[in-house]
Design a protein around this motif. Structure first.
Motif, PDB file in Angstrom:
ATOM      1  N   TYR A  74       8.457  10.581   1.219  1.00  0.00           N
ATOM      2  CA  TYR A  74       7.782  11.062   0.013  1.00  0.00           C
ATOM      3  C   TYR A  74       6.652  12.009   0.397  1.00  0.00           C
ATOM      4  O   TYR A  74       6.303  12.152   1.577  1.00  0.00           O
TER       5      TYR A  74
ATOM      6  N   ARG B 113       8.067   6.344   5.723  1.00  0.00           N
ATOM      7  CA  ARG B 113       7.511   5.016   5.955  1.00  0.00           C
ATOM      8  C   ARG B 113       8.620   3.964   5.935  1.00  0.00           C
ATOM      9  O   ARG B 113       9.383   3.850   4.985  1.00  0.00           O
TER      10      ARG B 113
ATOM     11  N   PHE C 123      10.743   9.946  -4.655  1.00  0.00           N
ATOM     12  CA  PHE C 123      10.864   9.768  -3.209  1.00  0.00           C
ATOM     13  C   PHE C 123      12.335   9.818  -2.822  1.00  0.00           C
ATOM     14  O   PHE C 123      13.230   9.778  -3.683  1.00  0.00           O
TER      15      PHE C 123
ATOM     16  N   SER D 180       0.829  -1.209   0.000  1.00  0.00           N
ATOM     17  CA  SER D 180       0.000   0.000   0.000  1.00  0.00           C
ATOM     18  C   SER D 180       0.863   1.258   0.000  1.00  0.00           C
ATOM     19  O   SER D 180       0.520   2.262  -0.632  1.00  0.00           O
ATOM     20  N   ILE D 181       2.021   1.203   0.703  1.00  0.00           N
ATOM     21  CA  ILE D 181       2.942   2.347   0.718  1.00  0.00           C
ATOM     22  C   ILE D 181       3.491   2.582  -0.689  1.00  0.00           C
ATOM     23  O   ILE D 181       3.501   3.717  -1.192  1.00  0.00           O
TER      24      ILE D 181
ATOM     25  N   ASP E 206       2.633  12.752  -0.218  1.00  0.00           N
ATOM     26  CA  ASP E 206       1.439  12.101  -0.750  1.00  0.00           C
ATOM     27  C   ASP E 206       0.605  13.071  -1.591  1.00  0.00           C
ATOM     28  O   ASP E 206       0.988  14.228  -1.805  1.00  0.00           O
ATOM     29  N   ARG E 207      -0.545  12.601  -2.064  1.00  0.00           N
ATOM     30  CA  ARG E 207      -1.375  13.401  -2.964  1.00  0.00           C
ATOM     31  C   ARG E 207      -1.962  14.646  -2.304  1.00  0.00           C
ATOM     32  O   ARG E 207      -2.407  15.573  -2.969  1.00  0.00           O
TER      33      ARG E 207
ATOM     34  N   ASP F  79       5.660   8.357  -8.652  1.00  0.00           N
ATOM     35  CA  ASP F  79       6.196   9.624  -8.157  1.00  0.00           C
ATOM     36  C   ASP F  79       7.614   9.429  -7.626  1.00  0.00           C
ATOM     37  O   ASP F  79       8.108   8.308  -7.505  1.00  0.00           O
TER      38      ASP F  79
ATOM     39  N   GLU G  80       0.951   3.912  -3.021  1.00  0.00           N
ATOM     40  CA  GLU G  80       0.701   5.336  -2.776  1.00  0.00           C
ATOM     41  C   GLU G  80       1.757   6.188  -3.483  1.00  0.00           C
ATOM     42  O   GLU G  80       1.463   7.264  -4.000  1.00  0.00           O
ATOM     43  N   ILE G  81       3.000   5.695  -3.493  1.00  0.00           N
ATOM     44  CA  ILE G  81       4.079   6.412  -4.196  1.00  0.00           C
ATOM     45  C   ILE G  81       3.868   6.322  -5.704  1.00  0.00           C
ATOM     46  O   ILE G  81       4.015   7.313  -6.426  1.00  0.00           O
TER      47      ILE G  81
ATOM     48  N   LYS H 143       5.637  12.235   4.242  1.00  0.00           N
ATOM     49  CA  LYS H 143       5.541  10.994   5.018  1.00  0.00           C
ATOM     50  C   LYS H 143       6.874  10.255   4.995  1.00  0.00           C
ATOM     51  O   LYS H 143       7.596  10.275   3.994  1.00  0.00           O
TER      52      LYS H 143
END
Length: 379
Positions: free
Chosen positions: A68, A78, A46, A36-37, A70-71, A44, A40-41, A76
């Motif tokens: 990174y 992680r 990071f 999920s991490i 997020d939208r 994009d 989410e990236i 964040k």
């Protein structure tokens, strides 16, 4: 044959099965979180933060954190896992990172920042992990942590002074000798308990929650924040116990080398130069340790960091101007407590090798050591 309780047998099997299921389910859950991490990236960019260390079984491992935006524009950080590696060479670490990226649909091309410690295998200009990634992606800029840089600079500059370099060499040596066996560690622990109990009995030591905790000598490391400060603090608190253990090694050491080693450290520890330098570096590192803590905050910005550095520099200037009488008083009190000879400040300074100079003790301790070391730090 002994009759087996069938109910108990099946209960044990079920318990084992439950444990296996629980472990499998945790692993699946962790994989889902990492997925999920990475989802989410997406595609994009990071930054990657990496550090290496060994676990309790002495296996080398590498921890990986991604940073990174997020939208929603929220920054964040992680943690995506610990990877076991055969060694901590830059090539091995790079291969492990490539594998992690490949398994999670990430690429080196997406990296825009790198964060490591100061070890050569991580930040080396030619063969470090930083350089290997930069060779593939010139946009993966490496940023050194403010607090980590501070630790490295303070210690490196201090070691430019020959006397300070000798102090840190002796500190590393005494930790090796005193903590070289379980028996010596036990001796220190038991002597500390007896001393604290005696001091409490005569009212020299306060009691209360969190006070009088068991302590041990801390080994200094250039890549560990504040470790030199903690080493000096622990030695000052355990000085009497350390001296006793060194005397024991001097007399009962298993080899001539160990006995001579302990003898040399003892001789150095009984000099006023060592005591003065120890207290001086304690004061300097105390000021910089106070600075390094806020520099490690996740939400620190460059303006705040600059302001904090200016504040610490001002404190060092004030200490240079007015601090010598204060530190000399502490040195004399410590020396008197541990039977170390205190010199007359108006007499000519005699080196630890018994050579008389044409400078007074006042000039040696205040100008040659105190002012010089502080000027180096301030600059």
């Amino acid at each position: 044959m002994k009759q087996v309780d069938i109910n108990k047998f099946f209960k044990r099997q079920l318990d084992v099965g439950d444990n296996n299921c629980e472990g499998t389910s945790k692993k699946i859950g962790l994989m889902k979180i990492i997925k999920s991490i990475c989802d989410e990236i997406g595609k994009d960019v990071f930054s990657i933060l990496v550090d290496e260390s060994s676990d309790v079984s002495k296996k080398e491992q590498m921890a990986i954190v991604l940073r990174y935006v997020d939208r929603l524009g929220i920054v964040k950080e992680r943690f995506i896992g610990v990877v076991h590696v055969l060694d901590t060479s830059s090539l091995t670490l790079k291969a492990a990172i490539d594998t992690v990226f490949s398994n999670n649909n990430l690429t080196i091309d997406q990296v825009r920042g790198q964060g490591y410690d100061g070890a050569s295998n991580m930040s080396g200009a030619f063969n470090g992990l930083k350089s290997l990634i930069l060779n593939e992606n010139s946009f993966a800029h490496c940023i050194h942590c403010f607090a980590h840089q501070l630790q490295l600079v303070v210690v490196a500059v201090a070691k430019k002074h020959d006397d300070v370099e000798e102090v840190f060499e002796q500190l590393g040596l005494v930790v090796t000798v005193v903590c070289g066996s379980c028996k010596r560690k036990y001796m220190i622990r038991e002597m500390q308990k007896e001393r604290v109990a005696a001091e409490i009995g005569i009212g020299e030591t306060e009691t209360g929650r969190g006070l009088n905790q068991e302590i041990s000598l801390v080994r200094a490391g250039d890549t560990r924040w504040g470790s030199h400060f903690r080493t000096i603090v622990s030695l000052l608190n355990l000085f009497a116990e350390v001296v006793t253990v060194l005397k024991y090694v001097k007399e009962e050491g298993s080899t001539l080398y160990n006995r001579n080693q302990a003898k040399g450290i003892l001789s150095y520890f009984k000099t006023l130069d060592f005591v003065f330098l120890l207290h001086l570096m304690l004061e300097i590192l105390c000021l910089t340790d106070t600075l390094s803590k806020p520099l490690r905050k996740k939400d620190q910005n460059i303006l705040e960091a600059t302001s904090l550095v200016k504040g610490t520099k001002k404190a060092l200037l004030v200490f240079r101007k007015d601090g010598f009488p204060q530190i000399w008083k502490k040195v004399c009190a410590f020396s008197e407590k541990h039977s170390i000879r205190i010199v007359d400040m108006s007499e000519y300074y005699v080196t630890p090798r018994k050579r008389r100079t044409n400078k007074t003790n006042q000039h040696h301790f205040e100008v040659v050591i105190f002012n010089t070391i502080l000027d180096m730090q301030i600059q």
